[in-house]
Design a protein around this motif. Structure first.
Motif, mmCIF file in Angstrom:
data_model
loop_
_atom_site.group_PDB
_atom_site.id
_atom_site.type_symbol
_atom_site.label_atom_id
_atom_site.label_comp_id
_atom_site.label_asym_id
_atom_site.label_seq_id
_atom_site.Cartn_x
_atom_site.Cartn_y
_atom_site.Cartn_z
ATOM 1 N N GLU A 1 12.953 109.313 141.502
ATOM 2 C CA GLU A 1 13.205 109.864 142.834
ATOM 3 C C GLU A 1 12.661 111.285 142.869
ATOM 4 O OE1 GLU A 1 17.150 108.824 144.775
ATOM 5 O OE2 GLU A 1 17.373 110.986 144.603
ATOM 6 N N VAL B 1 12.795 114.062 146.036
ATOM 7 C CA VAL B 1 13.145 114.235 147.449
ATOM 8 C C VAL B 1 13.220 115.719 147.777
ATOM 9 C CG1 VAL B 1 14.822 113.690 149.242
ATOM 10 C CG2 VAL B 1 14.498 112.110 147.334
ATOM 11 N N LYS B 2 12.600 116.087 148.873
ATOM 12 C CA LYS B 2 12.631 117.482 149.309
ATOM 13 C C LYS B 2 13.999 117.800 149.900
ATOM 14 C CE LYS B 2 9.739 120.822 151.811
ATOM 15 N NZ LYS B 2 8.575 120.953 152.712
ATOM 16 N N VAL B 3 14.559 118.937 149.502
ATOM 17 C CA VAL B 3 15.857 119.374 150.041
ATOM 18 C C VAL B 3 15.902 120.898 150.031
ATOM 19 C CG1 VAL B 3 16.892 118.869 147.759
ATOM 20 C CG2 VAL B 3 18.382 119.281 149.732
ATOM 21 N N HIS B 4 16.171 121.475 151.184
ATOM 22 C CA HIS B 4 16.241 122.929 151.322
ATOM 23 C C HIS B 4 15.034 123.622 150.698
ATOM 24 C CE1 HIS B 4 19.954 123.859 153.397
ATOM 25 N NE2 HIS B 4 20.587 122.933 152.727
ATOM 26 N N GLN C 1 14.572 117.608 144.598
ATOM 27 C CA GLN C 1 15.567 116.939 143.774
ATOM 28 C C GLN C 1 14.897 115.725 143.138
ATOM 29 O OE1 GLN C 1 18.894 117.996 143.219
ATOM 30 N NE2 GLN C 1 18.466 116.546 141.579
ATOM 31 N N SER D 1 24.193 116.027 142.381
ATOM 32 C CA SER D 1 23.010 116.225 143.236
ATOM 33 C C SER D 1 23.270 115.819 144.679
ATOM 34 C CB SER D 1 21.787 115.513 142.664
ATOM 35 O OG SER D 1 22.044 114.153 142.455
ATOM 36 N N THR D 2 24.130 114.820 144.912
ATOM 37 C CA THR D 2 24.351 114.374 146.294
ATOM 38 C C THR D 2 25.524 115.072 146.980
ATOM 39 O OG1 THR D 2 25.723 112.509 145.592
ATOM 40 C CG2 THR D 2 23.377 112.081 145.899
ATOM 41 N N LYS D 3 26.512 115.574 146.226
ATOM 42 C CA LYS D 3 27.754 116.026 146.866
ATOM 43 C C LYS D 3 28.049 117.516 146.743
ATOM 44 C CE LYS D 3 30.293 111.692 146.465
ATOM 45 N NZ LYS D 3 31.515 111.036 145.948
ATOM 46 N N ALA E 1 25.961 120.236 147.262
ATOM 47 C CA ALA E 1 25.252 121.141 148.180
ATOM 48 C C ALA E 1 24.789 122.414 147.468
ATOM 49 C CB ALA E 1 26.132 121.491 149.393
ATOM 50 N N GLN F 1 21.692 122.851 146.315
ATOM 51 C CA GLN F 1 20.234 123.035 146.362
ATOM 52 C C GLN F 1 19.813 124.247 147.190
ATOM 53 O OE1 GLN F 1 21.750 120.012 146.826
ATOM 54 N NE2 GLN F 1 20.807 118.520 145.460
ATOM 55 N N GLU F 2 20.501 124.498 148.297
ATOM 56 C CA GLU F 2 20.139 125.662 149.120
ATOM 57 C C GLU F 2 20.198 126.937 148.286
ATOM 58 O OE1 GLU F 2 22.691 126.294 152.487
ATOM 59 O OE2 GLU F 2 21.482 127.962 153.238
ATOM 60 N N TYR G 1 34.445 118.600 147.117
ATOM 61 C CA TYR G 1 34.634 119.532 148.236
ATOM 62 C C TYR G 1 34.946 120.934 147.698
ATOM 63 C CZ TYR G 1 34.841 115.589 151.544
ATOM 64 O OH TYR G 1 34.564 114.491 152.310
ATOM 65 N N GLN H 1 31.599 122.203 146.223
ATOM 66 C CA GLN H 1 30.711 122.581 147.332
ATOM 67 C C GLN H 1 31.082 123.955 147.901
ATOM 68 O OE1 GLN H 1 30.565 121.091 151.891
ATOM 69 N NE2 GLN H 1 30.255 119.450 150.442
ATOM 70 N N THR H 2 32.380 124.229 147.927
ATOM 71 C CA THR H 2 32.846 125.484 148.523
ATOM 72 C C THR H 2 32.474 126.697 147.662
ATOM 73 O OG1 THR H 2 34.684 124.285 149.534
ATOM 74 C CG2 THR H 2 34.897 126.695 149.396
#
Lengths: 273, 273
Positions: free
Chosen positions: B5, B7-10, B14, B60-62, B64, B66-67, B256, B259-260
């Motif tokens: 895989e 995939v472009k992200v921010h 990835q 990688s999916t949950k 966040a 990458q930004e 969550y 992510q925070t």
């Protein structure tokens, strides 16, 4: 109604509920994000409609929207994508039946008995969600992805008095003309009344000027066959409908694309709410 | 090695790879985020170690991340949590065996034949990952969650010459004294050599001063029985080890919470890389 989950994230609260739907005649789950709101400010409500195969958790776990929804003080409601259960009609294919309700009211056997997602969201679920908002400012927006991008365009255009802005990521914007849409419309609607569910027809008829934002990834494998929003954009421009179309090079159809541009979409809705 | 895989992200990419591991004697997947880097700047590498039941895709999916990794221009490597496959030893329990490798080298039957995650990550996978970095600045950090928070503390403290900073979300910081850790150590290590894998013992012995950041949610159900980092924090302070402990009211054990606070952790590592 049962609260299944209530988790703090970026200062707000990601909740998940189960209830017995009268419209769909089955138990349904939905998710609701509420921002931190110590002053009990009046909050707007934005709806997110998910794509094929999703339930209400894909967006809440993978889109990283909560930081921005908390910042803009927006409540976000996330329905499931179809009725669910062993007694509910289904197909062996991932793009028809459970997980693929297309947000319309089915008129054909066997789907017409439970597949009434349009009425479910606009009537039954709306009442439930609004009752859960501590202080609703009566302003709503709608957005979605792929099949849910179709749902957002269709529902938003059919209800301009209710939704102040519409946005979509890689929407099925002209379902009557692409394989996913033709398959679903044939099964759920038979040969008739396709126009009233197709955003291209709806925007041609619309006299409202609800602002629309569409983001499309340039590396989206589904773009050439299922999405190519040009017909919709052309129809919108011909009817002088305010529309922004952003074609983002290199991005695909996944939640990584959504995660990248969700802040821009929430900022867009925030302006109108 | 196969690229599964990309995939472009921010703005970044990835990626996910599969390779045949010689150390673990099975095919393994891992994920790697590379930031956008048009000037080919030299990039640091930060390792993320996941918790029980995860593979390389949960983070990688949950999370966040990458930004922020793209903003700080950090490459992020994400290993799987154990060897995998039908021929590999496993248990019927989710906290032992596949998905629960605890980042150590097992010495006991049947685990010792494949469960060598410590050597796998530090030797075999490190070489592969570093070869994939277009321009590596030779600086590394390590972080993780729960079992992976344990892994980050343990690996970071055992290898101070290599890892410039360490961080953990809700880590199993004293595995010798809690049920998850005692179960895993008993199975993988037998009755001996627990100290050399326990962060509390390691930080007491350490003469290095690698900076450490730990975030613990105040509504984490696993905190009272499995986590309670007080023993580790106390040991760190007694040996005058630089440590920040952030107890965040209301947050649970989930992604969550990660992510925070992931931006804060990446910003922390950025200072030392």
């Amino acid at each position: 109604m049962e609260l299944l989950e209530d988790v703090k994230v970026h200062g707000g609260f990601q909740k998940r509920y189960q209830h017995d739907s009268k419209v769909l005649e089955c138990p349904m789950t939905f998710s609701l994000f509420l921002p931190d709101n110590p002053q009990n400010e009046a909050l707007p409500l934005t709806w997110w409609l998910s794509g094929l195969t999703c339930n209400d958790q894909n967006f809440s776990t993978k889109a990283a929207f909560q930081e921005h929804a908390n910042y803009y003080k927006m409540a976000i409601a996330i329905p499931d994508t179809s009725p669910r259960g062993e007694s509910i009609a289904d197909s062996n294919e991932w793009d028809l039946g459970q997980g693929a309700g297309f947000y319309l009211n089915a008129s054909q056997e066997p789907w017409k008995h439970h597949y009434q997602m349009y009425d479910y969201i606009l009537e039954e679920l709306s009442k439930l969600v609004i009752d859960l908002l501590p202080n609703f400012n009566q302003q709503e927006a709608i957005m979605g992805h792929s099949m849910g991008g179709f749902g957002a365009l269709m529902i938003g255009l059919k209800n301009p008095e209710r939704f102040k802005s519409i946005s979509a990521f890689a929407p099925i914007s002209n379902p009557s003309q692409v394989p996913w849409g033709r398959k679903a419309f044939t099964a759920y609607l038979g040969e008739e009344s396709w126009d009233e569910w197709d955003p291209v027809y709806l925007i041609k008829q619309s006299t409202a000027t609800t602002p629309i934002l569409i983001t499309q990834g340039g590396a989206d494998n589904f773009y050439p066959e299922q999405l190519h929003e040009e017909t919709f954009i052309h129809a919108a421009k011909q009817s002088k409908h305010p529309i922004q179309y952003k074609y983002e090079e290199g991005y695909d159809h996944s939640y990584y694309m959504i995660q990248t541009f969700i802040k821009e979409h929430l900022s867009f809705h925030h302006k109108y709410l």
